[in-house]
Write a protein that holds these residues in place. Structure first.
Motif, short mmCIF file in Angstrom:
data_model
loop_
_atom_site.label_atom_id
_atom_site.label_comp_id
_atom_site.label_asym_id
_atom_site.label_seq_id
_atom_site.Cartn_x
_atom_site.Cartn_y
_atom_site.Cartn_z
N VAL A 235 54.19 49.19 -21.06
CA VAL A 235 54.23 49.84 -20.35
C VAL A 235 54.90 50.69 -20.67
N ARG A 236 56.54 49.70 -20.76
CA ARG A 236 57.25 50.50 -21.39
C ARG A 236 57.71 51.32 -22.53
N GLN A 237 56.50 50.96 -23.57
CA GLN A 237 56.26 51.84 -24.43
C GLN A 237 55.34 52.88 -24.45
N LEU A 238 54.50 53.03 -23.48
CA LEU A 238 53.76 53.59 -23.67
C LEU A 238 54.82 54.85 -22.60
N GLY A 239 55.39 54.35 -21.78
CA GLY A 239 56.78 55.30 -20.72
C GLY A 239 57.27 56.15 -22.63
N ARG A 240 58.04 55.49 -22.53
CA ARG A 240 58.53 56.24 -23.66
C ARG A 240 57.29 56.67 -24.81
N GLN A 241 56.98 57.05 -25.20
CA GLN A 241 55.74 57.56 -25.53
C GLN A 241 55.57 58.49 -25.14
N GLU B 206 57.04 60.06 -23.10
CA GLU B 206 58.95 61.04 -22.73
C GLU B 206 58.82 62.21 -24.20
N LEU B 207 58.32 61.41 -25.30
CA LEU B 207 59.04 61.70 -26.28
C LEU B 207 57.78 62.46 -26.59
N ASP B 208 56.82 62.86 -26.61
CA ASP B 208 55.21 63.97 -26.49
C ASP B 208 55.28 64.93 -25.74
N ARG C 222 58.59 66.12 -25.22
CA ARG C 222 59.76 66.66 -25.95
C ARG C 222 59.68 67.28 -27.03
N LEU C 223 58.56 67.30 -27.50
CA LEU C 223 57.55 67.16 -28.47
C LEU C 223 57.22 68.80 -27.96
N VAL C 224 56.61 68.71 -26.80
CA VAL C 224 55.32 69.89 -26.12
C VAL C 224 56.88 70.40 -26.06
N TRP C 225 57.92 70.60 -25.23
CA TRP C 225 59.10 71.35 -25.19
C TRP C 225 59.94 72.47 -25.75
N ASP C 226 59.59 71.42 -27.20
CA ASP C 226 60.51 72.19 -28.22
C ASP C 226 59.37 73.13 -29.42
N ASP C 227 58.44 72.71 -28.93
CA ASP C 227 57.63 73.50 -29.65
C ASP C 227 57.43 74.95 -28.71
N GLU C 228 57.57 75.06 -27.32
CA GLU C 228 57.52 76.43 -26.66
C GLU C 228 59.20 76.66 -27.03
#
Length: 220
Positions: free
Chosen positions: A202-208, A210-212, A214-220
């Motif tokens: 669950v912790r791994q999926l949560g961090r994943q 968050e990373l996804d 951030r990637l969407v935010w950076d692309d925008e």
């Protein structure tokens, strides 16, 4: 910290369980092959618990639309399929030694195999390239519907009869107290393992997630 505590307890409990399997529990009439049962049963039970968690988390996701419940459902499904696979493998190994066949279309075994396919399909759906919100919604619905097979697995021996050792135990096969002690030790030790893996995943999926984001935010 919780994961480390559960992992430490799991190591200790598994060592105790192995001692009980080989030195405490008596050898059954069927011989040493019966000891596979002490690994098979915990895998089966915690697989069912995992799928119940998928069921509850899916309902909560539909009610609250909180991604945390979707992550719990996904993690529980992965663990459930893993434990169900181990249950099928250990069960087939026992069947080969006891019945002379790797597989029989016994009601208990058949419903368990169907359950495995259903939740394996659930994991395939979670891996498909679909919009996050839509995927979570579809998976939640499937997580609820898929649970319909779980009670059938649990009650198959009682409903239709079974040569499965669980069915024999329910009919009073004469298991000694030390055998039951070993069974409960296995349930407890695998419970610690299950809890540690679930929290970690669950912790791994949560961090994943968050990373996804951030990637969407950076692309925008």
């Amino acid at each position: 910290m919780k994961v480390k505590i559960l992992a430490g307890l799991a190591v200790i409990a598994l060592l105790v369980q192995q001692y009980m399997i080989w030195f405490y529990a008596p050898i059954a009439q069927s011989g040493p092959v019966q000891k596979i049962f002490y690994m098979h049963l915990p895998c089966s039970w915690w697989a069912l618990v995992s799928f119940f968690v998928v069921f509850v988390s899916s309902i909560l996701f539909l009610l609250k639309r909180n991604d945390a419940f979707d992550r719990v459902a996904g993690a529980a499904a992965e663990i459930g399929v893993l434990f169900a696979t181990l249950a099928l493998v250990t069960g087939s190994t026992w069947a080969r030694a006891e019945w002379g066949h790797w597989w029989l279309w016994d009601p208990k075994l058949t419903t368990a195999l169907i359950m495995w396919y259903v939740y394996a399909g659930y994991l395939v759906l979670r891996a498909t390239p679909m919009g996050r919100d839509r995927k979570a919604l579809v998976c939640a619905v499937l997580g609820i519907v898929a649970f319909l097979d779980v009670p059938l697995v649990f009650f198959a021996a009682k409903l239709w009869g079974s040569a499965h050792p669980d069915g024999l135990a329910r009919q009073g096969s004469g298991m000694e107290a030390r055998m039951w002690h070993t069974v409960f030790a296995g349930l407890i030790s695998f419970g610690f393992v299950w809890g540690a893996i679930l929290l970690t995943r669950v912790r791994q999926l949560g961090r994943q997630a968050e990373l996804d984001a951030r990637l969407v935010w950076d692309d925008e």
